[in-house]
Write an enzyme that holds these catalytic residues in place. Structure first.
Site, PDB file in Angstrom:
ATOM      1  N   GLU A 108      33.676  21.404 -24.698  1.00  0.00           N
ATOM      2  CA  GLU A 108      34.705  22.218 -24.279  1.00  0.00           C
ATOM      3  C   GLU A 108      34.709  22.243 -22.946  1.00  0.00           C
ATOM      4  O   GLU A 108      33.893  22.346 -22.079  1.00  0.00           O
ATOM      5  CB  GLU A 108      34.296  23.838 -24.877  1.00  0.00           C
ATOM      6  CG  GLU A 108      34.256  23.986 -26.101  1.00  0.00           C
ATOM      7  CD  GLU A 108      33.071  23.756 -26.897  1.00  0.00           C
ATOM      8  OE1 GLU A 108      32.104  23.855 -26.234  1.00  0.00           O
ATOM      9  OE2 GLU A 108      33.138  23.780 -28.288  1.00  0.00           O
ATOM     10  N   TYR A 120      36.023  13.572 -17.868  1.00  0.00           N
ATOM     11  CA  TYR A 120      35.822  13.257 -19.377  1.00  0.00           C
ATOM     12  C   TYR A 120      36.904  12.105 -19.922  1.00  0.00           C
ATOM     13  O   TYR A 120      36.549  11.280 -20.477  1.00  0.00           O
ATOM     14  CB  TYR A 120      36.139  14.417 -20.050  1.00  0.00           C
ATOM     15  CG  TYR A 120      34.863  15.745 -19.613  1.00  0.00           C
ATOM     16  CD1 TYR A 120      33.615  15.176 -19.484  1.00  0.00           C
ATOM     17  CD2 TYR A 120      35.263  16.945 -19.495  1.00  0.00           C
ATOM     18  CE1 TYR A 120      32.740  16.363 -19.037  1.00  0.00           C
ATOM     19  CE2 TYR A 120      34.454  17.857 -19.079  1.00  0.00           C
ATOM     20  CZ  TYR A 120      33.167  17.514 -18.994  1.00  0.00           C
ATOM     21  OH  TYR A 120      32.234  18.506 -18.505  1.00  0.00           O
TER      22      TYR A 120
END
Length: 164
Positions: A108, A120
């Site tokens: 998350e 990411y």
């Protein structure tokens, strides 16, 4: 990453990590006991610290219960951002997930943290879901996934080559 060492987190690191957690995530900081609890589960957890002569400047943790690995936390002190510490921590957690047989790595990330999102994405994570108002201050969480394996024709998992 000259002058930075990455190693496994120990119980001796928890007070320093806890202080950083409060500094870096004042709204959503984990209580110190959560780090102690995480370190007590090495069969499903791995936590790392990045340190310099100044002390701990980053930390990260992974939970892996096959077939899913979940990046529990990753943080770098702002003065040390942009030096590859976050990438190194993430690379090691992804390697640990592979080693433990995970097919996917989930995490998350705050919807208002584009720097982390970009990191990411560079590693191949894709947004798969949104958790509305996930954080205590009402900010959404983006759920991101990195697929480590794809089903073979015989139904088994084959590790992808060429991942960072």
């Amino acid at each position: 990453m000259a002058g930075v060492t990455v190693r496994d987190m120990t119980l001796d690191d928890v007070p320093g990590v806890g202080a950083l957690e409060q500094q870096l995530f004042p709204i959503d900081a984990w209580p110190v006991h959560m780090f102690i609890d995480e370190l007590s589960q090495p069969e499903t957890r791995r936590y790392l610290v990045a340190e310099t002569s100044d002390g701990i400047v980053g930390y990260a943790g992974l939970m892996c219960i096959e077939p899913i690995a979940d990046i529990q936390t990753i943080a770098v002190v702002p003065d040390y951002e942009g030096r590859g510490i976050g990438s190194t921590l993430l690379r090691q957690l992804i390697g640990e997930a592979r080693h433990r047989g995970a097919a996917d790595v989930l995490l998350e990330v705050r919807a208002d943290n584009p720097r982390a999102q970009q990191l990411y994405v560079r590693f191949g994570f894709e947004q798969i879901h949104i958790r509305p108002r996930y954080y205590r201050d009402g900010v959404d969480a983006l759920i991101m996934r990195l697929q480590l394996a794809e089903p073979d024709t015989d139904g088994q998992h084959a590790t992808e080559e060429g991942q960072p």
